[in-house]
Design a protein around this motif. Sequence first.
Motif, short mmCIF file in Angstrom:
data_model
loop_
_atom_site.label_atom_id
_atom_site.label_comp_id
_atom_site.label_asym_id
_atom_site.label_seq_id
_atom_site.Cartn_x
_atom_site.Cartn_y
_atom_site.Cartn_z
N ALA A 51 6.20 3.80 -9.31
CA ALA A 51 5.81 3.41 -7.94
C ALA A 51 6.88 3.87 -6.94
O ALA A 51 6.56 4.43 -5.89
CB ALA A 51 5.62 1.89 -7.87
N SER A 94 -4.93 5.60 -0.70
CA SER A 94 -3.93 5.45 -1.76
C SER A 94 -4.51 5.08 -3.12
O SER A 94 -3.80 4.55 -3.98
CB SER A 94 -2.89 4.42 -1.32
N ASP A 132 0.87 -1.17 0.00
CA ASP A 132 0.00 0.00 0.00
C ASP A 132 0.91 1.22 0.00
O ASP A 132 1.93 1.24 0.70
CB ASP A 132 -0.90 -0.01 1.24
N PHE A 133 0.54 2.25 -0.74
CA PHE A 133 1.40 3.43 -0.85
C PHE A 133 1.49 4.22 0.46
O PHE A 133 2.33 5.08 0.60
CB PHE A 133 0.94 4.33 -2.00
N PRO A 183 -0.45 -3.23 -6.10
CA PRO A 183 -0.90 -2.17 -5.19
C PRO A 183 -2.26 -2.54 -4.64
O PRO A 183 -3.14 -2.97 -5.40
CB PRO A 183 -0.98 -0.93 -6.10
N ALA A 192 -2.26 4.10 -6.55
CA ALA A 192 -2.45 2.68 -6.87
C ALA A 192 -3.05 2.51 -8.27
O ALA A 192 -2.63 1.64 -9.04
CB ALA A 192 -3.36 2.03 -5.83
#
Lengths: 201, 201
Positions: free
Chosen positions: B111, B89, B10-11, B38, B93
Amino acid sequence: MSAAIDFYFDFSSPYGYLAAREIDALAAKHGRIAEWHPVLLGVIFKETGMAPLTMVPLKGDYSKRDFARSARFHGVPDFRMPSKFPIASQAPARIILWLKETDRALAVRVALALYHAYFADDIDISAPENAVAIAAKEGVDPFAARAAIDDPAIKDALRGETERAIAAGVFGSPFVIIDGEPFWGADRLDQIDKWLATGGF
Amino acid sequence: MSAAIDFYFDFSSPYGYLAAREIDALAAKHGRIAEWHPVLLGVIFKETGMAPLTMVPLKGDYSKRDFARSARFHGVPDFRMPSKFPIASQAPARIILWLKETDRALAVRVALALYHAYFADDIDISAPENAVAIAAKEGVDPFAARAAIDDPAIKDALRGETERAIAAGVFGSPFVIIDGEPFWGADRLDQIDKWLATGGF
């Protein structure tokens, strides 16, 4: 020799076992000594509102797999999950606190024997008679060990250890504090090694 | 070349960032390719009843310290906690899912740029315009990227990624699955390395 590093552990903690096997050598490598603090994770969890990892949905199943894999990774192939888990760890913890007063080396040897009995031989070390028998195999007087488990002064000492641990920010096992820096988990042993080597990074 | 290994992230996850920087090299070292997934940890937490680490009493304070220390340990000295944390996110994503369809290498580069923008430059990548600007700096068409964020097919794809992740047992970030074996956390990269080297241990 510089100041001790503080090693907190609960006898019901698989990752605590893995760290216990390595912490003395790791400290000695950097001219330090580990002070072993048996604590009661049950009391800590109550105070902090947490739950044992194995009881958390999803994480529980994963953690059992990770315990065993991490054990193999750390060179402990005979690890196995005990049939009773988690356990209340007053009996083994009190034996160690009592032994520590007079013989650090013996206390560590008995602690590792207790951990091994629980996590390899599936012996329920929460039962005083079992904990005493393990200690006796390491040369401890079984009658004195049994008396220590029921000694109000030792009970107080364990309550004190656990309270001081909570006050120091300990919320899991294993937990290591080095000159004020907290490390949680057997998977932080590599960071501990670097921290001791560099004086902090 | 054997089968891909699955890398879920997850970002908004600091440990996800640390693993993202290493996972491709780690996979390549063993002749594998990492498939980047993601996912939305917010949805996963809702489904599993968990909470972000930073919101858990005691663990929260410790985790912020551990994020930064682990970053330094992994050779990321410019890591810093973003002023807004955690974030939703979806925007970053979706850009990655869209890019993956046509250019894996570009998707990975973007990314990592998004992660760096968030965890080093304190840019709120949950805002579509910020996420698009970061992607544009890596050579992505900003208008196409902006359209991808609102594209119902890409939205569906992200929902699908997250649902499949949950079905596969993913409950955190980073999460890696290798031939059915799950690894949770940037602190399992060493076990992943050994697993890939030995075919399982």
